[in-house]
Structures are given as structure tokens and as C-alpha cells.
Design a protein around this motif. Structure first.
Motif, PDB file in Angstrom:
ATOM      1  N   GLY A 204       0.783  -1.231   0.000  1.00 35.95           N
ATOM      2  CA  GLY A 204       0.000   0.000   0.000  1.00 35.95           C
ATOM      3  C   GLY A 204       0.811   1.274   0.000  1.00 35.95           C
ATOM      4  N   VAL A 205       2.140   1.164  -0.052  1.00 36.11           N
ATOM      5  CA  VAL A 205       3.026   2.339  -0.015  1.00 36.11           C
ATOM      6  C   VAL A 205       3.743   2.452  -1.367  1.00 36.11           C
ATOM      7  N   PRO A 206       3.764   3.632  -1.971  1.00 38.57           N
ATOM      8  CA  PRO A 206       4.446   3.788  -3.264  1.00 38.57           C
ATOM      9  C   PRO A 206       5.929   3.427  -3.163  1.00 38.57           C
ATOM     10  N   THR A 207       6.448   2.810  -4.223  1.00 36.60           N
ATOM     11  CA  THR A 207       7.850   2.405  -4.229  1.00 36.60           C
ATOM     12  C   THR A 207       8.782   3.552  -4.621  1.00 36.60           C
ATOM     13  N   ARG A 208       8.204   4.650  -5.071  1.00 33.19           N
ATOM     14  CA  ARG A 208       8.987   5.855  -5.372  1.00 33.19           C
ATOM     15  C   ARG A 208       8.235   7.044  -4.786  1.00 33.19           C
ATOM     16  N   PRO A 209       8.903   8.169  -4.599  1.00 33.52           N
ATOM     17  CA  PRO A 209       8.211   9.325  -4.029  1.00 33.52           C
ATOM     18  C   PRO A 209       7.033   9.775  -4.898  1.00 33.52           C
ATOM     19  N   VAL A 210       5.941  10.133  -4.246  1.00 37.58           N
ATOM     20  CA  VAL A 210       4.762  10.637  -4.949  1.00 37.58           C
ATOM     21  C   VAL A 210       5.066  12.063  -5.391  1.00 37.58           C
ATOM     22  N   THR A 211       4.936  12.294  -6.704  1.00 43.97           N
ATOM     23  CA  THR A 211       5.372  13.583  -7.247  1.00 43.97           C
ATOM     24  C   THR A 211       4.245  14.573  -7.480  1.00 43.97           C
ATOM     25  N   ASN A 212       3.001  14.090  -7.530  1.00 44.14           N
ATOM     26  CA  ASN A 212       1.916  15.038  -7.792  1.00 44.14           C
ATOM     27  C   ASN A 212       0.597  14.555  -7.210  1.00 44.14           C
ATOM     28  N   GLU A 213      -0.375  15.418  -7.296  1.00 44.57           N
ATOM     29  CA  GLU A 213      -1.697  15.134  -6.731  1.00 44.57           C
ATOM     30  C   GLU A 213      -2.378  13.981  -7.458  1.00 44.57           C
ATOM     31  N   ASN A 214      -2.128  13.845  -8.757  1.00 38.58           N
ATOM     32  CA  ASN A 214      -2.749  12.765  -9.530  1.00 38.58           C
ATOM     33  C   ASN A 214      -2.341  11.397  -9.001  1.00 38.58           C
ATOM     34  N   GLU A 215      -1.067  11.252  -8.640  1.00 41.21           N
ATOM     35  CA  GLU A 215      -0.612   9.975  -8.072  1.00 41.21           C
ATOM     36  C   GLU A 215      -1.279   9.721  -6.725  1.00 41.21           C
ATOM     37  N   GLN A 216      -1.423  10.763  -5.927  1.00 41.54           N
ATOM     38  CA  GLN A 216      -2.091  10.609  -4.630  1.00 41.54           C
ATOM     39  C   GLN A 216      -3.528  10.139  -4.812  1.00 41.54           C
ATOM     40  N   ILE A 217      -4.219  10.699  -5.793  1.00 36.41           N
ATOM     41  CA  ILE A 217      -5.601  10.305  -6.060  1.00 36.41           C
ATOM     42  C   ILE A 217      -5.654   8.866  -6.550  1.00 36.41           C
ATOM     43  N   ALA A 218      -4.726   8.478  -7.438  1.00 42.48           N
ATOM     44  CA  ALA A 218      -4.684   7.101  -7.949  1.00 42.48           C
ATOM     45  C   ALA A 218      -4.437   6.114  -6.817  1.00 42.48           C
ATOM     46  N   ILE A 219      -3.532   6.452  -5.925  1.00 45.86           N
ATOM     47  CA  ILE A 219      -3.219   5.577  -4.791  1.00 45.86           C
ATOM     48  C   ILE A 219      -4.419   5.467  -3.860  1.00 45.86           C
ATOM     49  N   ALA A 220      -5.080   6.582  -3.604  1.00 45.41           N
ATOM     50  CA  ALA A 220      -6.241   6.581  -2.706  1.00 45.41           C
ATOM     51  C   ALA A 220      -7.419   5.813  -3.299  1.00 45.41           C
ATOM     52  N   SER A 221      -7.451   5.662  -4.615  1.00 53.54           N
ATOM     53  CA  SER A 221      -8.584   4.993  -5.257  1.00 53.54           C
ATOM     54  C   SER A 221      -8.547   3.476  -5.088  1.00 53.54           C
ATOM     55  N   ILE A 222      -7.432   2.928  -4.654  1.00 51.38           N
ATOM     56  CA  ILE A 222      -7.334   1.477  -4.475  1.00 51.38           C
ATOM     57  C   ILE A 222      -8.063   1.097  -3.196  1.00 51.38           C
ATOM     58  N   LYS A 223      -9.088   0.283  -3.349  1.00 51.91           N
ATOM     59  CA  LYS A 223      -9.895  -0.099  -2.192  1.00 51.91           C
ATOM     60  C   LYS A 223      -9.301  -1.294  -1.452  1.00 51.91           C
ATOM     61  N   GLU A 224      -8.745  -2.232  -2.195  1.00 55.69           N
ATOM     62  CA  GLU A 224      -8.178  -3.433  -1.583  1.00 55.69           C
ATOM     63  C   GLU A 224      -6.681  -3.481  -1.893  1.00 55.69           C
ATOM     64  N   LYS A 225      -5.882  -3.332  -0.875  1.00 55.71           N
ATOM     65  CA  LYS A 225      -4.435  -3.294  -1.064  1.00 55.71           C
ATOM     66  C   LYS A 225      -3.858  -4.703  -0.939  1.00 55.71           C
ATOM     67  N   HIS A 226      -2.834  -4.980  -1.745  1.00 55.86           N
ATOM     68  CA  HIS A 226      -2.167  -6.276  -1.759  1.00 55.86           C
ATOM     69  C   HIS A 226      -0.689  -6.086  -1.447  1.00 55.86           C
ATOM     70  N   LYS A 227       0.037  -7.172  -1.486  1.00 61.66           N
ATOM     71  CA  LYS A 227       1.493  -7.086  -1.272  1.00 61.66           C
ATOM     72  C   LYS A 227       2.115  -6.186  -2.336  1.00 61.66           C
ATOM     73  N   LEU A 228       1.706  -6.366  -3.596  1.00 61.86           N
ATOM     74  CA  LEU A 228       2.145  -5.504  -4.697  1.00 61.86           C
ATOM     75  C   LEU A 228       0.934  -5.087  -5.515  1.00 61.86           C
ATOM     76  N   ASP A 229       0.863  -3.827  -5.872  1.00 63.14           N
ATOM     77  CA  ASP A 229      -0.196  -3.303  -6.722  1.00 63.14           C
ATOM     78  C   ASP A 229       0.423  -2.442  -7.806  1.00 63.14           C
ATOM     79  N   LEU A 230      -0.155  -2.492  -8.987  1.00 60.96           N
ATOM     80  CA  LEU A 230       0.237  -1.632 -10.093  1.00 60.96           C
ATOM     81  C   LEU A 230      -0.989  -0.842 -10.512  1.00 60.96           C
ATOM     82  N   VAL A 231      -0.845   0.478 -10.575  1.00 61.13           N
ATOM     83  CA  VAL A 231      -1.947   1.342 -10.989  1.00 61.13           C
ATOM     84  C   VAL A 231      -1.477   2.151 -12.192  1.00 61.13           C
TER      85      VAL A 231
END
Length: 133
Positions: free
Chosen positions: A71-98
Motif C-alpha cells: 500500500g506504499v508507493p515504491t517511489r516518491p509521490v510527485t503530484n496530486e494525480n498519483e495521490q488520487i490514484a493511490i487513494a482509489s485502491i480499495k483493496e491493497k495487496h502485497k504488490l499493486d500496479l496502478v
């Protein structure tokens, strides 16, 4: 009698810890590299095959991807769009690709029948995940 083998007995909890440790050290880094390849391929595919007319270039250029580990980005979040994409994931797994489009109107473009983001079948992701084995 020096050839007598010594057997090591482990509890199931110890075995589970060792297996999880092995997966964490060996398997996850390889999977993350492969997921990165799928992400790059997805972004490239979307920019090339988007079936809409991009008047300003904003929608096509806003397409990107992010990989999450626990549930934690593997690189620094650079903008608001990435934050929104990350927040949109309802079910987090060991690895997720968005793979996401950063422009809010991407949904409306897709709702009108145009392709903005790739479907999984478009990416041939199974072949990409098996590369390098």
C-alpha cells in the motif's frame, strides 16, 4: 560414523518465517521489476493507441503508473494525480500496479467509447511477467 546426517526440525511458525523472508528478499524485487515493465508498457500503449483526438496533449501526457508495496508507493509521490490514484485502491495487496490518467476528464472520454487506458488483455502482461525467467 561421521557421515551421520543431522536433521533440523523446525516448527511450522519458524518455517513460515523463513519462507516469507525468502519471498521478501528474492521474489518481490523480481516481481517489482516485472511490474515496472508492465507499467511502462501500459503507459506507452495508452499514449500510442488512445483512440481519441487529443487537442491539447494534456490527457495523453498525464498517463502514468505507480507501483505500491504493501500500500506504499515504491517511489516518491510527485503530484496530486498519483495521490488520487493511490487513494482509489480499495483493496491493497502485497504488490499493486496502478496505471492512471491524470486528467479528470479521462473518464468522460472513455465513457463516450474511446480508449484512454489499456485493458489487461491489451498489454500481454502474462508474457511481460514471464520475461527474464
Amino acid at each position: 560414523m561421521n557421515n551421520i546426517r543431522k536433521w533440523c526440525y523446525m516448527s511450522s511458525l519458524e518455517l513460515e518465517r523463513k519462507l516469507l523472508s525468502y519471498v521478501e528478499e528474492k521474489t518481490l524485487p523480481k516481481m517489482m521489476k516485472r511490474m515496472e515493465l508492465v507499467g511502462i508498457t501500459g503507459v506507452d500503449w495508452a499514449r500510442i493507441h488512445g483512440s481519441y483526438k487529443d487537442h491539447t496533449g494534456n490527457l495523453r501526457n498525464s498517463i502514468n503508473y505507480v507501483i505500491l508495496k504493501d500500500g506504499v508507493p515504491t517511489r516518491p509521490v510527485t503530484n496530486e494525480n498519483e495521490q488520487i490514484a493511490i487513494a482509489s485502491i480499495k483493496e491493497k495487496h502485497k504488490l499493486d500496479l496502478v496505471i492512471y490518467a491524470g486528467m479528470y476528464y479521462g473518464l468522460f472520454v472513455e465513457a463516450r467509447g474511446f480508449t484512454v487506458l489499456p485493458k489487461w488483455k491489451d498489454l500481454k502482461y502474462k508474457e511481460l511477467l514471464q520475461e527474464g525467467e
